[in-house]
Design a protein around this motif. Structure first.
Motif, PDB file in Angstrom:
ATOM      1  N   LEU A 114       0.846  -1.188   0.000  1.00 28.84           N
ATOM      2  CA  LEU A 114       0.000   0.000   0.000  1.00 28.84           C
ATOM      3  C   LEU A 114       0.884   1.242   0.000  1.00 28.84           C
ATOM      4  N   HIS A 115       0.594   2.136  -0.948  1.00 25.82           N
ATOM      5  CA  HIS A 115       1.418   3.338  -1.057  1.00 25.82           C
ATOM      6  C   HIS A 115       0.582   4.468  -1.634  1.00 25.82           C
ATOM      7  N   GLU A 116       0.646   5.636  -0.981  1.00 18.42           N
ATOM      8  CA  GLU A 116      -0.206   6.753  -1.389  1.00 18.42           C
ATOM      9  C   GLU A 116       0.129   7.280  -2.776  1.00 18.42           C
ATOM     10  N   GLU A 117       1.324   6.966  -3.263  1.00 21.03           N
ATOM     11  CA  GLU A 117       1.697   7.404  -4.607  1.00 21.03           C
ATOM     12  C   GLU A 117       1.586   6.282  -5.642  1.00 21.03           C
ATOM     13  N   GLY A 118       0.991   5.170  -5.217  1.00 21.81           N
ATOM     14  CA  GLY A 118       0.786   4.087  -6.164  1.00 21.81           C
ATOM     15  C   GLY A 118      -0.172   4.494  -7.273  1.00 21.81           C
ATOM     16  N   THR A 119      -0.028   3.903  -8.432  1.00 22.40           N
ATOM     17  CA  THR A 119      -0.875   4.254  -9.576  1.00 22.40           C
ATOM     18  C   THR A 119      -1.874   3.163  -9.931  1.00 22.40           C
ATOM     19  N   LEU A 120      -1.627   1.939  -9.498  1.00 15.14           N
ATOM     20  CA  LEU A 120      -2.530   0.833  -9.827  1.00 15.14           C
ATOM     21  C   LEU A 120      -3.660   0.727  -8.814  1.00 15.14           C
ATOM     22  N   PRO A 121      -4.872   0.367  -9.255  1.00 14.14           N
ATOM     23  CA  PRO A 121      -5.987   0.146  -8.326  1.00 14.14           C
ATOM     24  C   PRO A 121      -5.927  -1.255  -7.738  1.00 14.14           C
TER      25      PRO A 121
END
Length: 247
Positions: A174-181
């Motif tokens: 989990l990462h706030e800058e992740g791009t994948l849903p």
């Protein structure tokens, strides 16, 4: 009204009619805190898949004796198995995370010393903190009437987390800058799902690179930024809703 649940060391080989003594902290909690009395019914479990219903036949100041009235048919551990690596939060938010993760059905909870973790577990503090996490998991498991209690493991290093990711069938970071849903994560009905939850300060670029190289998928949970103590349970709920466990 559901029956009170208490933990015993083992129920292997237990049969209807057997007498089981519940002593120690569990016995004290039953007769002093809960004020259970002779004639009342309870559920006993060993946290390893076995459970019985029974009637209290005797109490002392620190224990109770329970006559086994019925065997609760335990299933195999739920599939897919859910492991959560939880970066150390500050304050008592770690125990909050453990409580919710236990209630939702995590099989393993692993405290992790992330690079940006504010809290530090060292020496005596590490021993006491781990004991609190384990006690919290134990009480939450009884409250949620689980026959399989979660394992709360000792503090893990980043290298150990990498090894867990490599061994998992599906791993999510989990990462706030992740791009994948979350929908990018494959659905599985067997094996292990591993969820990595970062600290308040966020994951470092090096940590993300290591985890992705080991096979993890980095995702973002919507547009809101969740606290580290709640992000894990939100992700686990969303993942479990896509498995047969929540059919």
């Amino acid at each position: 009204m559901t029956l009170p649940v208490h933990l015993v060391e083992s129920l292997a080989g237990t049969r209807v009619g057997d007498a089981i003594e519940v002593s120690g902290d569990e016995g004290h909690h039953a007769v002093v805190v809960r004020r259970l009395r002779v004639g009342e019914e309870v559920v006993l479990t060993d946290g390893a898949g076995e459970g019985v219903t029974g009637t209290i036949t005797q109490t002392t100041k620190k224990s109770m004796t329970v006559r086994v009235d019925g065997i609760i048919l335990g299933d195999a551990p739920p599939e897919p198995s859910l492991t959560v690596v939880q970066a150390l939060p500050k304050g008592d938010r770690g125990e909050l995370a453990v409580e919710m993760l236990t209630e939702i059905g995590a099989a393993r909870i692993v405290p992790w010393a992330a690079a940006r973790s504010v809290a530090v577990w060292k020496g005596e503090r590490a021993v006491k903190s781990l004991a609190r996490w384990r006690a919290t998991a134990r009480e939450a498991a009884k409250q949620s009437r689980r026959l399989w209690h979660p394992e709360v493991e000792p503090l893990a290093t980043t290298d150990a987390v990498v090894a867990m990711i490599e061994d998992a069938d599906v791993a999510v970071v989990l990462h706030e800058e992740g791009t994948l849903p979350l929908g990018a994560v494959p659905v599985i009905d067997e094996g292990t799902i591993l969820v990595v939850v970062g600290p308040e300060g966020g994951l470092t670029a090096d940590e993300i690179a290591l985890f992705e190289k080991a096979g993890a998928t980095t995702i973002r949970l919507g547009g809101e930024v969740l606290r580290t103590s709640t992000a894990g349970v939100a992700a686990c709920a969303a993942l479990l809703a896509r498995t047969r466990r929540w059919d």
